[in-house]
Every structure is written in C-alpha cells, then in structure tokens.
Design an enzyme around this catalytic site. Structure first.
Site, PDB file in Angstrom:
ATOM      1  N   TYR A 175      33.357  38.084  33.954  1.00  0.00           N
ATOM      2  CA  TYR A 175      34.031  36.860  34.397  1.00  0.00           C
ATOM      3  C   TYR A 175      35.490  36.889  33.955  1.00  0.00           C
ATOM      4  CZ  TYR A 175      35.612  32.041  34.469  1.00  0.00           C
ATOM      5  OH  TYR A 175      36.354  30.901  34.683  1.00  0.00           O
ATOM      6  N   LYS A 179      39.016  36.941  36.194  1.00  0.00           N
ATOM      7  CA  LYS A 179      40.121  35.991  36.068  1.00  0.00           C
ATOM      8  C   LYS A 179      41.442  36.695  35.783  1.00  0.00           C
ATOM      9  CE  LYS A 179      38.279  32.219  37.222  1.00  0.00           C
ATOM     10  NZ  LYS A 179      38.781  31.525  38.425  1.00  0.00           N
TER      11      LYS A 179
END
Length: 325
Positions: A175, A179
């Site tokens: 994750y 980002k």
C-alpha cells in the site's frame, strides 16, 4: 446553498464540476459531501452503483440542493476506466478530478483484471490511465487533477527494475509503495504539464491519519448525531488496519477532517501546481490544511521517469502532453 461550518459557499462564477473517485465511502464520501455543501457540482465516480445511490441520498439529506452525477468506474479494470472516461466526457465541462479511490492493505496478494498487483494496479495504474484519458477535459477548462498521497510514502522505495511489482508481498508495505507511486506520478505530471505549457495543474494531497471511527456525525442542520435525516451515511471505508490502537486514535482525526486538504487542493484559489497539501500539525497526522513537505524520494525525477514508462506500457495510455499547450 448549504456549506460546511466556517466554509463559504461557492459563488456562481466560482462553482466547479469536481469528479471524485471512490466517492461512496470514507474520504471520498466526505470530500463529495463537503464539495456539494460548498455549492460545487460533484460527479461520484464509483464501481458500485447501489453504494453510489446511497451516497447521493445521504449527501442530499445534508445538502438538499446538491447537484450530483454518477459515473461507473472500476479502477482495477482498464476497460472500465476507458468507458468511464467516455461517460464523463458526455457530462459537460470538468474543472477538477480528485483521484481518491484505492485499496488499502490487502492481506493476500490479489490482481486487477489485467493481472497487475491489486493495490498498485488500482491506486496508481488505474488512476494513471484515468488521468491520461480525462486530461483533454481538464485542458478545455484549465482544470486541476488532485492525487491522493499518504504519509506512508516515507518508509518505502520502488523496485528500479519493476516499479509496478510487489516482490515479496506484504499488504501494508505494498500500500505504501502504491502511494509513493501516486506521488511520484503527481509531482512528475506537474513538471511535464508546465514544460508543455498546459493550463492544467497537478497537485498532491493527503489526509494525515484519518479514521472512520473519529468522523463527526451531523444532521442536516449541522448538529452532532446521526448522519443526514436519522439515517447513517455511507461513510465507512470498510474497517481500520489491524495496527490501529488507542494510541493511534488519540493522535488521529476523523475522515471528515482528513478530507479537508483534499477538498482544498481541488477547489482552493491559493493552490498551485506541484504543491503537496496535508494537515499542518505534528508529523502531518492531523491539523489544518496547508502546504507541507514530502520526502525527497517522492520528487525523484529519475524514479518518476521509470515509473511513467512502465505505467504507459502496462496501461496502454500515452500522455500526448505536446498537444495540450
């Protein structure tokens, strides 16, 4: 028109059409409601029509005169991304696109329709393709694209040889890598748009540490309580990461507050291309919206160029920036 407390409504000449991806829950829902409350026309770009309808009803319970549209968008399916871009073009002028939707911390490795790892395939690659396809709409209005970053970019790097890959899979690390990819793309896009003389601006924003459990519930009159007229709004994003405990809740803020930097990045008159907006408090975890620093790795143009090339190849979407000036 209704507005958030302390936030003026947009005048007719300042009214914008803002597209919010992932607008049926969490930060996207909060941003959509705040934009509608400020008088903007909001397009909810979501993959679940039923949840989109519920979100529209909930927003109208708080903002009765809200102007809302819906476009079906599944960022994990590049065919859906192309169809959504075509549908958006039929809705008229678009002034801003808030690329908010995403997958958070999947424990098991999963894949997009095209076989890419789901988190980077949705959070970055889907939005990369979406942005390239809707860029002509923003060029026509001198509009703005906002990319949802995260403080988690501070602790990861991308694989130089496979920036879209996952390697040894860890859900929360992946994750964070997704980002970082979003931020590299957002800042690089700002540079390339400027070099091309394009009127479009590219801005990155993040919500700090924002949790559903801390989001304030309001009635249509603005008083604390149930959301809307006695009915809970579709604001939950589906649970919080397992590592969130009492200590993290103490230093976090609600997703309603976390959406404020995103909304400001989308429609604020003092926003400039290439900026990074987020909470101005301790460690950028909470606080008022302001321009904040990102880690130098998010501005690494060599890394961004490798990611850009891999993303164009994987998505089949090329940015014809020389035609946008």
């Amino acid at each position: 028109m209704s507005s958030e407390p302390g936030e003026p409504s947009a005048s007719d000449d300042a009214r914008r059409t803002v597209v919010v991806t992932g607008a049926s829950a969490g930060l996207g829902y909060q941003a959509a409601e705040q934009l509608a409350a400020a008088g903007h026309r909001v397009v909810l770009a979501t993959r679940n029509p039923e949840k989109a309808t519920a979100a529209e009803q909930s927003i109208r319970a708080v903002v009765p005169d809200a102007t809302l549209e819906h476009v079906h968008l599944d960022l994990a399916d590049l065919g859906s991304v192309r169809s959504a871009a075509d549908s958006l073009a039929a809705l008229g002028p678009v002034h801003a696109v808030l690329n908010n939707a995403g997958v958070v911390g999947s424990r098991e490795r999963r894949s997009t329709a095209e076989g890419h790892e789901l988190q980077i395939g949705t959070n970055h690659l889907g939005h990369f393709a979406w942005t390239g396809l809707v860029l002509p709409l923003l060029t026509a209005t001198g509009g703005r694209v906002v990319h949802l970053g995260s403080i988690s970019h501070r602790w990861v790097t991308l694989d130089r040889h496979d920036p879209l890959g996952a390697g040894h899979y860890n859900g929360y690390r992946q994750y964070a890598r997704s980002k970082l990819a979003v931020m590299l793309f957002g800042f690089e896009l700002a540079q390339r748009l400027a070099d091309a003389g394009s009127p479009v601006t590219s801005v990155v924003a993040h919500p700090g540490l924002a949790l559903d459990s801390l989001t304030g519930r309001r009635t249509a009159t603005g008083r604390p309580g149930t959301h809307g007229v006695g009915t809970p709004g579709p604001v939950s994003s589906g649970g919080e990461p397992a590592w969130i405990g009492p200590g993290q809740r103490w230093i976090a803020q609600g997703k309603d507050a976390g959406a404020v930097p995103l909304v400001h990045a989308a429609v604020g008159t003092d926003v400039r291309s290439g900026q990074y907006w987020g909470p101005a408090g301790w460690f950028q975890l909470r606080g008022p919206a302001a321009v904040v620093p990102a880690e130098p790795r998010a501005h690494d143009r060599g890394e961004a160029a490798r990611l850009w090339a891999a993303s164009e190849d994987a998505s089949g979407v090329a940015f014809a920036l020389d035609a946008l000036g």
